[in-house]
Design an enzyme around this catalytic site. Structure first.
Site, short mmCIF file in Angstrom:
data_model
loop_
_atom_site.label_atom_id
_atom_site.label_comp_id
_atom_site.label_asym_id
_atom_site.label_seq_id
_atom_site.Cartn_x
_atom_site.Cartn_y
_atom_site.Cartn_z
CG ASP A 197 -7.37 4.99 -4.04
OD1 ASP A 197 -8.56 4.99 -4.44
OD2 ASP A 197 -6.55 4.14 -4.40
CD GLU B 233 -2.97 -0.78 -0.10
OE1 GLU B 233 -3.10 0.39 -0.53
OE2 GLU B 233 -3.54 -1.75 -0.61
CE1 TYR C 208 -6.33 3.54 -0.42
CE2 TYR C 208 -4.00 3.69 0.12
CZ TYR C 208 -5.03 3.08 -0.55
OH TYR C 208 -4.78 1.99 -1.35
#
Length: 376
Positions: free
Chosen positions: A155, A54, A137
């Site tokens: 996002d 991520e 996020y």
């Protein structure tokens, strides 16, 4: 005296009718199950590996991330291995990915995970938010994908999907728009497979609900999409207005001695923080060579003299138009420490290849060699 007004007790309409919410969830999960890309981080349940993916995927294309993710995990296979590694080694492994603050925060967060959580990544978004580099996020992505928490995320891809599905108005960055997108994401994520649902949202934005030429005929939630129904897919979301990149010029010292070039490591914060470089200082576009030499002398803590200009390397960064002005310099002493830098080293090209260096500075280093910086 007039009687007191009665309070309005009418129920507030839900953000999403339950039936529509379930149709959107089911459609996105169905599309994901049928067409999801086979990505290596989707084959693991290791929270550390998922977290790493991520972080790397922020601002970076999937195809670029895959080999970096694999190499990084080979070098630092656990949170403990990352936490105990020197930061320069971590930055060297990140070399070429850009946005190096991600690597610095990853390293800091790993150290906190070891110190505060015994080496186990916390399982909730609330706890993850207490770690360096974790925003809403990233916390939502790791908590939902790695631990199955019904944590929302938004996002760029998710924002585009939700903007079109629910006809959300407003430009990117508008506070009311962002609040509505997060409210929609929060309303949609509870239910079975929250991690897969969040990935379905992101996957749909990346592969179907694209910024340009979206594949509406292949969309698994087309019947629920208000933008499609009203002919507004190309309008939503509106394009983000980007500020013009700031011009930045650096005077770069190309100082050779005994087959080596002088390299310096910057302070941890700021542009290229913690990275190695040919020593550089910011100057104006029209700063003459003697003044550039004076500024380099101050940064290095020793007098330097400009012998020749070796050319200019130009790089376009996200927020900066960067010009690296290469100056061959020399001096009466050969410094090993300097007030403006954390470290100095005299390096051969082979030595330099293993150091964490920005792509821009790596190009400058190669240009200096091509210009004969080490020629006898």
């Amino acid at each position: 005296m007039s009687p007191p007004r009665k309070r309005d007790t009418a129920p507030t309409a839900p953000l999403l009718p339950p039936e529509r919410r379930e149709r959107v969830r089911a459609g996105l999960l169905d599309g994901y199950d049928r067409q999801k890309r086979d990505l290596p981080w989707r084959r693991t349940r290791d929270p550390y590996a998922i977290w790493l993916s991520e972080v790397m995927l922020q601002q970076t294309q999937v195809a670029t991330v895959i080999p970096y993710w694999e190499r990084f995990l080979q070098r630092f296979p656990t949170v403990e291995a990352l936490a105990s590694a020197p930061l320069p080694d971590v930055l060297a492994a990140w070399r070429g990915l850009g946005y190096y603050s991600r690597a610095r925060n990853l390293h800091l967060a790993a150290q906190e995970v070891v110190a505060r959580f015994g080496g186990r990544l916390p399982s909730t978004a609330a706890e993850l938010l207490t770690l360096p580099g974790f925003g809403r996020y990233t916390a939502g992505a790791v908590a939902s994908i790695a631990f199955g928490e019904s944590a929302p995320l938004v996002d760029g891809n998710v924002a585009r999907v939700l903007s079109r599905l629910f006809e959300v108005e407003g430009a990117p960055g508008d506070r009311a728009r962002e609040a509505r997108l997060w409210a929609l994401a929060t309303a949609l994520v509870p239910g079975e497979r929250p991690g897969d649902f969040n990935q379905a949202l992101m996957e749909h934005g990346a592969t179907v609900c694209r910024p340009e030429n979206p594949l509406c005929l292949l969309c698994s939630v087309r019947e629920e999409c208000l933008a499609y129904r009203h002919g507004r897919v190309d309008e939503l979301p509106p394009a983000k207005v980007r500020a013009a990149p700031k011009r930045m010029t650096l005077a770069v010292a190309v100082w050779a001695h005994a087959g080596r070039l002088l390299l310096a490591r910057r302070a941890e914060k700021g542009l290229f923080g913690g990275l190695w470089e040919l020593p550089a200082v910011e100057v104006d576009d029209d700063t003459p060579a003697p003044e550039s030499a004076a500024r380099l002398s101050q940064a290095l803590g020793t007098p330097v003299h400009v012998e020749a200009a070796l050319g200019t390397v130009r790089r376009q960064l996200t927020h900066r138009a960067l010009s690296l002005r290469l100056l061959r310099v020399t001096g009466t002493t050969h410094p090993t420490h300097a007030p403006a830098f954390q470290e100095l080293r005299w390096c051969t090209p082979q030595d330099a290849s293993s150091l964490g260096m920005s792509t821009a500075m790596h190009k400058a280093f190669e240009a200096a060699l091509d210009a004969g910086a080490l020629a006898p």
